[in-house]
Design a protein around this motif. Structure first.
Motif, PDB file in Angstrom:
ATOM      1  N   ILE A   1       0.839  -1.203   0.000  1.00  0.00           N
ATOM      2  CA  ILE A   1       0.000   0.000   0.000  1.00  0.00           C
ATOM      3  C   ILE A   1       0.873   1.252   0.000  1.00  0.00           C
ATOM      4  O   ILE A   1       0.628   2.207  -0.746  1.00  0.00           O
TER       5      ILE A   1
ATOM      6  N   TYR B   1       2.472   1.799  -3.391  1.00  0.00           N
ATOM      7  CA  TYR B   1       1.491   2.267  -4.378  1.00  0.00           C
ATOM      8  C   TYR B   1       1.149   3.742  -4.157  1.00  0.00           C
ATOM      9  O   TYR B   1       1.055   4.508  -5.120  1.00  0.00           O
ATOM     10  N   MET B   2       0.987   4.144  -2.888  1.00  0.00           N
ATOM     11  CA  MET B   2       0.677   5.554  -2.596  1.00  0.00           C
ATOM     12  C   MET B   2       1.842   6.469  -2.992  1.00  0.00           C
ATOM     13  O   MET B   2       1.632   7.605  -3.444  1.00  0.00           O
TER      14      MET B   2
ATOM     15  N   ARG C   1       1.676   6.890  -6.750  1.00  0.00           N
ATOM     16  CA  ARG C   1       0.588   7.823  -7.076  1.00  0.00           C
ATOM     17  C   ARG C   1       1.037   9.262  -6.883  1.00  0.00           C
ATOM     18  O   ARG C   1       0.736  10.145  -7.692  1.00  0.00           O
TER      19      ARG C   1
ATOM     20  N   VAL D   1      -8.003   1.717  -2.110  1.00  0.00           N
ATOM     21  CA  VAL D   1      -6.580   1.357  -2.166  1.00  0.00           C
ATOM     22  C   VAL D   1      -6.419  -0.146  -2.361  1.00  0.00           C
ATOM     23  O   VAL D   1      -5.605  -0.611  -3.172  1.00  0.00           O
TER      24      VAL D   1
ATOM     25  N   THR E   1      -4.729  -1.983  -5.581  1.00  0.00           N
ATOM     26  CA  THR E   1      -3.563  -2.856  -5.367  1.00  0.00           C
ATOM     27  C   THR E   1      -3.915  -4.338  -5.483  1.00  0.00           C
ATOM     28  O   THR E   1      -3.039  -5.187  -5.257  1.00  0.00           O
TER      29      THR E   1
END
Length: 287
Positions: free
Chosen positions: A75, A78-79, A82, A96, A100
């Protein structure tokens, strides 16, 4: 063997079998665990449990804990991606997990992520009720913002900034740093402790043009093992009087200390009203 004795032995056996007796054996005091030993063992067990709970080892953790931290790491990554793409709007936990591809986790793990893991993670921040975004170390969306940040740090005396933090805060950090370094706007220094790169602002106003001959003379002079007195003697021998009028604060302070005179100490005297009685008179004769 005497047959009468054998008969008596058989009679004794029959009586013993007919009347069985169970004797309860008394327990020795040594076999009983003492209270002090029991308390020590309980304290030791509590201490071991406390150490196990305070120090978390990812390698020796249970499978559930390892799965939870793997989900959290995915997570956070991925954030961060972004944020580098420019997507700064918040996402809910379900969004989220959907992006993912981790919707198949248990409800217990979702509760842990929403109530504890994401809230306490230093790289994730909650922007609104139930929505999360990436939290960069610095807000530097572009190259100009990076230069302003380094200049502010230099003005306030905060020093440099780690390149790793800049790389985490903005996209294309390597390209922006290279462009600023080529224009001599920043200085890159490798920290000898951990070999990490540190960025400093290069203030062009403090750059002076010095004659090359003077620089070469300056570098040829070795003053490693010389104090101020030896340097002053050297300058005087070469008819250089630039240091003659320079105040020497240390010498003046030492001279003032030497000139101070110690005042005589006064002691309190007693029985001054009978002092005349103890005066010696040479003309006095003993009776």
């Amino acid at each position: 063997m005497d047959p009468a004795l054998l008969k008596q032995r058989e009679d004794f056996k029959r009586k013993a079998i007919a009347n069985p007796v169970v004797e309860k054996r008394a327990r020795r005091d040594e076999d009983k665990p003492s209270k002090s030993k029991k308390d020590k063992s309980e304290k030791k067990e509590k201490k071991e449990k406390k150490n196990e709970s305070s120090t978390f080892n990812y390698k020796t953790a249970s499978t559930t804990a390892q799965v939870g931290f793997a989900v959290l790491a995915k997570i956070v990554k991925y954030m961060k991606d972004r944020h580098h793409r420019g997507d700064t709007h918040g996402l809910t936990l379900e969004e989220v997990l959907d992006e993912t591809k981790q919707l198949d986790i248990s409800a217990k793990l979702k509760t842990w992520l929403a109530s504890e893991a994401l809230l306490n993670n230093p790289k994730i921040q909650m922007v609104s009720e139930g929505k999360f975004t990436f939290k960069p170390p610095y807000h530097v969306p572009n190259r100009k913002a990076l230069l302003r940040l380094l200049e502010r740090h230099d003005t306030m005396g905060l020093g440099g900034i780690l390149y790793d933090d800049i790389e985490e805060s903005m996209s294309n950090a390597a390209k922006a740093v290279k462009s600023l370094a080529d224009k001599s706007c920043i200085i890159e220094v490798i920290r000898p402790v951990d070999k990490k790169k540190v960025l400093f602002f290069n203030d062009q106003k403090s750059v002076w043009k010095i004659d090359k001959d003077f620089v070469s003379f300056w570098r040829t002079v070795a003053v490693d093992n010389m104090d101020e007195g030896k340097i002053e003697d050297y300058l005087q021998r070469h008819n250089i009087t630039s240091m003659k009028d320079a105040p020497v604060a240390a010498k003046d302070a030492l001279q003032k200390r030497r000139k101070l005179k110690t005042k005589p100490r006064t002691f309190k005297r007693h029985n001054e009203h009978i002092e005349h009685l103890f005066e010696y008179d040479p003309d006095m004769k003993t009776k």
